[in-house]
Design a protein around this motif. Structure first.
Motif, PDB file in Angstrom:
ATOM      1  N   THR A   1     -49.546   0.419  -3.940  1.00 38.64           N
ATOM      2  CA  THR A   1     -48.491  -0.587  -4.060  1.00 38.64           C
ATOM      3  C   THR A   1     -48.624  -1.678  -3.009  1.00 38.64           C
ATOM      4  O   THR A   1     -49.135  -1.441  -1.909  1.00 38.64           O
ATOM      5  CB  THR A   1     -47.094   0.067  -3.932  1.00 38.64           C
ATOM      6  OG1 THR A   1     -46.080  -0.945  -3.988  1.00 38.64           O
ATOM      7  CG2 THR A   1     -46.953   0.849  -2.638  1.00 38.64           C
TER       8      THR A   1
ATOM      9  N   ARG B   1     -41.520  -0.839  -3.860  1.00 36.51           N
ATOM     10  CA  ARG B   1     -42.781  -0.096  -3.981  1.00 36.51           C
ATOM     11  C   ARG B   1     -43.133   0.150  -5.441  1.00 36.51           C
ATOM     12  O   ARG B   1     -44.290   0.021  -5.847  1.00 36.51           O
ATOM     13  CB  ARG B   1     -42.676   1.226  -3.223  1.00 36.51           C
ATOM     14  CG  ARG B   1     -42.670   1.058  -1.713  1.00 36.51           C
ATOM     15  CD  ARG B   1     -42.269   2.330  -1.010  1.00 36.51           C
ATOM     16  NE  ARG B   1     -42.271   2.163   0.446  1.00 36.51           N
ATOM     17  CZ  ARG B   1     -41.404   2.728   1.260  1.00 36.51           C
ATOM     18  NH1 ARG B   1     -40.428   3.500   0.767  1.00 36.51           N
ATOM     19  NH2 ARG B   1     -41.471   2.518   2.557  1.00 36.51           N
TER      20      ARG B   1
ATOM     21  N   GLU C   1     -46.327  -1.878  -7.885  1.00 37.34           N
ATOM     22  CA  GLU C   1     -47.405  -0.890  -8.067  1.00 37.34           C
ATOM     23  C   GLU C   1     -48.661  -1.566  -8.605  1.00 37.34           C
ATOM     24  O   GLU C   1     -48.602  -2.528  -9.379  1.00 37.34           O
ATOM     25  CB  GLU C   1     -46.950   0.196  -9.040  1.00 37.34           C
ATOM     26  CG  GLU C   1     -47.985   1.286  -9.289  1.00 37.34           C
ATOM     27  CD  GLU C   1     -47.522   2.327 -10.298  1.00 37.34           C
ATOM     28  OE1 GLU C   1     -48.302   3.270 -10.550  1.00 37.34           O
ATOM     29  OE2 GLU C   1     -46.411   2.183 -10.842  1.00 37.34           O
TER      30      GLU C   1
END
Length: 491
Positions: free
Chosen positions: A36, A68, A72
């Protein structure tokens, strides 16, 4: 001078798993140890993003987890090598109750789009109104102006956008219209008010980013109603993505269970991660929302879709509030007109002992600005007077009254939303009395509520006039919130 941030990180485990503040439904990461951009972004903003009070931004745990997931990337060993290392999502929809920090999330993503996303970024902010789009933009601009290292990299402007100083990219606002956006090679689109956005706008920006390998269209919203065509479609696509049918569509939804009420244990927390994480006390939400219309509670607090509503107030409630109006020296004269000045209404509202009293004092046909200013001058001669009106209808009149030394309130669209909520509250709670004027009563059924961002306001329905209703709404609000006049004593 550079802004130091760590490299792309691998996140161990599902960062939403088992947490009280996790969304109730969301697209799972490709792998438990997913790659991420989120941690690089978190490190950047928590070192350099300053809030208006001077503090550095400290994101909630749920905000960090969400960033996060949203940012990704496909792992380098992904079977389809055309996707390896690429940003996973091309479209992301995030839905939660209001007042959770959606504008902060949008601002943080804008910083990512300008500094960490691609070398030559084109970041575009869209919303139904420029005023709404400016909410996110204004936060980014402030943060840039108040951090020396961000200011070295970025050049903010109140009207021309935020540009990279090397000329390689920018962040600008665009109207939420489909015309022209298909031809803009956007790398990041931040879309607000998805429940009010037309499908053509979303489809246009999705088309506009097609040629960009790592482009992202991100929408952050609250729930809609039965008229929210685009948002209903995006919810359906989000459910498909959760089921595995849309690999490049991210969906993150916080909402209360079906049938939940405000007092249902856990309902507020399920729709509001800022409450679930402890930053906002649940008792505060209960206190703030108590007594509001149930559709508003369901939609904005519990983040549930509701049926479209056009009636703003039950007539039986309005009739129950009729009564005698006392004489009072200090009056708020609220003015509203139809679009072509065919009709104009003036109400007089006062606050006595915590109770509001309102009545229609003038109804004019085929008036004009000069006649209205003359009438206001006569009203001001009767005693202490405050004048109030909507900026969309009578801004020039309000400015002329101010220039003449009068107290004049000119309400923006956002303030008209506040006025509508105030009027609804005092009428339904029975803390106001009206004089049962026949014109006002006749217009009341033809006033409707229209959703605006995360709120609503009263407006006319179709070709029916509602100038008397709008004047009443404005007068109740200003009379309720304006400070009382006090006698000044001089030695």
């Amino acid at each position: 001078m550079t802004v130091a941030v760590p490299e792309v990180l691998t996140v161990e485990g599902e960062v939403f798993g088992g947490q009280m503040w996790a969304p109730v439904r969301f697209t799972q990461p490709l792998r438990p140890d997913f790659i991420t951009d989120g941690d690089r972004l978190i490190a950047l903003v928590e070192r350099h993003y300053r809030l208006p009070d001077g503090r550095l931004l400290r994101l909630d745990d749920w905000q960090k987890a969400l960033l996060r997931h949203v940012l990704e990337r496909y792992p380098d060993d992904w079977p389809d090598q055309t996707l390896a290392g690429r940003l996973r999502y091309r479209q992301v929809v995030i839905s939660m109750g209001r007042q959770n920090g959606k504008s902060i999330l949008g601002a943080v993503l804008a910083i990512w789009g300008l500094l960490q996303h691609v070398k030559a970024p084109t970041v575009v902010g869209v919303a139904r109104s420029v005023e709404q789009a400016n909410v996110i933009y204004g936060r980014v601009e402030y943060a840039v102006r108040h951090d020396p290292k961000l200011l070295v990299r970025l050049k903010p402007s109140g009207t021309r956008g935020i540009r990279k100083r090397d000329g390689s990219g920018s962040y600008q606002l665009r109207p939420a219209l489909d015309e022209g956006l298909q031809s803009v090679p956007v790398t990041l689109v931040l879309a607000d008010e998805l429940h009010l956005t037309k499908p053509a706008m979303w489809d246009s920006v999705v088309t506009g980013q097609r040629a960009q390998q790592d482009a992202l269209v991100a929408g952050i919203t609250t729930a809609g109603d039965s008229s929210s065509v685009l948002l209903k479609r995006l919810y359906e696509q989000g459910e498909e993505a959760i089921a595995g049918g849309r690999d490049r569509f991210g969906f993150f939804l916080w909402e209360a269970p079906a049938g939940a009420k405000l007092e249902t244990p856990g309902a507020i927390e399920a729709a509001n991660p800022a409450v679930a994480c402890g930053r906002i006390p649940v008792d505060q939400v209960l206190s703030d929302e108590k007594g509001k219309p149930e559709p508003d509670i369901q939609r904005y607090t519990l983040n549930r879709f509701v049926a479209a509503s056009t009636t703003w107030l039950p007539m039986s409630t309005w009739r129950d509030r009729a009564g005698d109006i006392p004489e009072h020296a200090d009056q708020v004269y609220a003015i509203s007109r139809t679009q072509g000045w065919e009709n104009l209404s003036i109400t007089a509202t006062c606050k006595v002992g915590g109770r509001l009293y309102t009545q229609l004092v003038a109804s004019l046909a085929r008036s004009d600005r000069d006649e209205l200013l003359e009438i206001c001058s006569h009203l001001a001669a009767l005693g202490p007077a405050t004048f109030a009106m909507a900026s969309s209808d009578l801004s020039s009149v309000g400015k002329a009254l101010r220039d003449a030394g009068h107290d004049a309130w000119i309400l923006t669209q956002n303030e008209m939303c506040q006025a509508s909520a105030t009027a609804w509250r005092v009428i339904t709670q029975g803390t106001m009395t009206h004089a049962a004027d026949p014109l006002l009563t006749a217009q009341m059924p033809y006033a409707k509520r229209v959703n605006t961002g995360e709120s609503w306001r009263v407006t006319s329905r179709g070709s029916h006039d509602s100038d008397a209703v709008l004047a009443t709404v404005i007068g109740l609000h200003v009379a309720d919130v304006k400070p009382p006049k006090t006698l000044q004593l001089f030695a």
